[in-house]
Design an enzyme around this catalytic site. Structure first.
Site, PDB file in Angstrom:
ATOM      1  CG  HIS A   1      -2.032   0.987   1.160  1.00  0.00           C
ATOM      2  ND1 HIS A   1      -3.360   0.633   1.218  1.00  0.00           N
ATOM      3  CD2 HIS A   1      -2.019   2.340   1.038  1.00  0.00           C
ATOM      4  CE1 HIS A   1      -4.116   1.715   1.143  1.00  0.00           C
ATOM      5  NE2 HIS A   1      -3.319   2.764   1.045  1.00  0.00           N
TER       6      HIS A   1
ATOM      7  CG  HIS B   1      -1.563   6.302  -2.278  1.00  0.00           C
ATOM      8  ND1 HIS B   1      -2.704   6.210  -3.038  1.00  0.00           N
ATOM      9  CD2 HIS B   1      -1.869   5.758  -1.068  1.00  0.00           C
ATOM     10  CE1 HIS B   1      -3.671   5.651  -2.326  1.00  0.00           C
ATOM     11  NE2 HIS B   1      -3.189   5.363  -1.124  1.00  0.00           N
TER      12      HIS B   1
ATOM     13  CD  GLU C   1      -7.249   6.188   5.445  1.00  0.00           C
ATOM     14  OE1 GLU C   1      -6.203   6.826   5.629  1.00  0.00           O
ATOM     15  OE2 GLU C   1      -7.784   6.073   4.328  1.00  0.00           O
TER      16      GLU C   1
ATOM     17  CG  ASP D   1      -1.481   5.765   3.162  1.00  0.00           C
ATOM     18  OD1 ASP D   1      -1.860   5.464   2.013  1.00  0.00           O
ATOM     19  OD2 ASP D   1      -2.204   6.376   3.969  1.00  0.00           O
TER      20      ASP D   1
END
EC number: 3.5.4.4
Length: 362
Positions: A19, A21, A211, A300
């Protein structure tokens, strides 16, 4: 005798990242240079150190909405093929330098068409960048495989189109599909046709769920949409209660998630920054690990939260007293949960991950 758990030794340990981005992991200096080249004048600073500090401060506001606003600057400078190739190449290089041996990096193609690029050109530029960065890392003796996840924005209406794009490029480096963005008011079932298409095509997908929003988001992602993994999934802890004697009791949804070994793409530092957890010590990853959910550790957004896989694992080891065996467990969990073939996953586990940790635990 085991190697000590330090930043340097943890950096050398093989790691797996599911995960991350792309538009949340740029180097501050790159943001500045790309902004200058594109004539983008919206940056709060043109000093790399100051800009990095600004991103961290904005991300650490405790608000997911405020956190997401920071992406306006990174996406704003990622509107040409050359910029996308550069960002993706540097992403692969940075992850490899951090000891990551397998990564799935996600981005939303629909956010990179403001300067006239078509969606296929966006995807092809990013895939080319990963190829370039992987080759550069190999020249330095760092080997990494990068798979790409195509993300659709949950507040928009292009998810089916993006899903079709993911299937079109799945033999060229795209390994799956995702939806992201603010959860509240935009349930995953709005994009049910995209998920049904992915399943019909025997393709993989994960969904940001649990989340900033609670159990209903997780339930929909799993039971209506059929997600293979949960992006974050932090709020599954709301379905776990502690008895008077401290014994955890799992509700039906939590038990289902654990029994089915549904992977949780947990991003501890980011969750603290967005307010999903009060502190690292309070983060549900501690309890979920204790209960042996399929927990994985992720970054993230490396720029916004000023994190790396090394810093995340170091912080977890310091906070929860985790050992090399625990870090290996997180890593194997992630590799088992990757969206590539079984043989490829097994080879990385047996030939790279386990030998790497064995050397540290010798």
């Amino acid at each position: 005798m085991h190697a000590p758990l330090t930043v340097d030794t943890i950096r050398d340990a093989p790691k797996v990242l599911l995960h991350d981005h792309l538009d949340g992991g740029l180097r501050p200096a790159t943001v500045i240079e790309l902004a200058d080249a594109a004539g983008y004048r919206g940056l709060p600073s043109t000093d790399a150190a100051e800009l990095g500090g600004w991103f961290l401060a904005a991300a650490h506001s405790g608000s997911l909405v405020r956190y997401l606003e920071t992406f306006g600057h990174t996406v704003g400078v990622m509107q040409t093929a050359d910029a996308l190739v550069r960002v993706a190449a540097e992403c692969a290089e940075d992850l490899a330098a951090d000891g990551v041996v397998y990564a799935e990096v996600r981005f939303a193609p629909e956010l990179h068409v403001e300067a006239g690029l078509e969606l296929p050109a966006v995807v092809e530029a990013v895939l080319e960048g990963f190829k370039v960065g992987t080759a550069r890392a190999a020249e330095r003796g760092r080997h990494i495989r990068v798979g790409c996840l195509l993300t659709a924005m949950r507040h928009a209406a292009r998810s089916r189109e993006i899903a079709e794009l993911a299937v079109r490029y799945r033999d060229l480096g795209v390994v799956g599909f995702d939806i992201a963005g603010a959860e509240a008011g935009f349930p995953p079932t709005r994009h049910l046709d995209a998920f049904e298409y992915m399943r019909q095509q025997n393709a993989h997908f994960t969904i940001h769920a649990g989340e900033a929003f609670g159990l209903p988001s997780i339930w929909e992602a799993l039971q209506w949409c059929g997600a293979d993994r949960l992006g974050h999934g932090v709020r599954i802890v709301d379905d776990i209660t502690l008895g008077a004697d401290g014994t955890p009791r799992l509700g039906l949804l939590a038990a289902y998630v654990r029994d089915k070994r549904i992977p949780l793409e947990m991003c501890p530092t980011s969750n603290v920054h967005t307010g999903a957890a009060k502190s690292l010590a309070d983060h549900p990853i501690g309890l979920l690990t204790q209960l042996r959910f399929r927990v994985t550790v992720n970054t993230d957004n490396r720029l916004m939260s000023d994190v790396s896989m090394t810093s995340e694992m170091t912080a977890l080891a310091d906070t929860f007293g985790y050992s090399w065996a625990d870090l290996q467990w997180f890593t194997v969990n992630a590799m088992k949960s990757a969206f590539i073939g079984f043989d490829e996953r097994l080879a990385l586990i047996n030939d790279v991950i386990k030998p790497g940790y064995a050397a540290l635990m010798a």
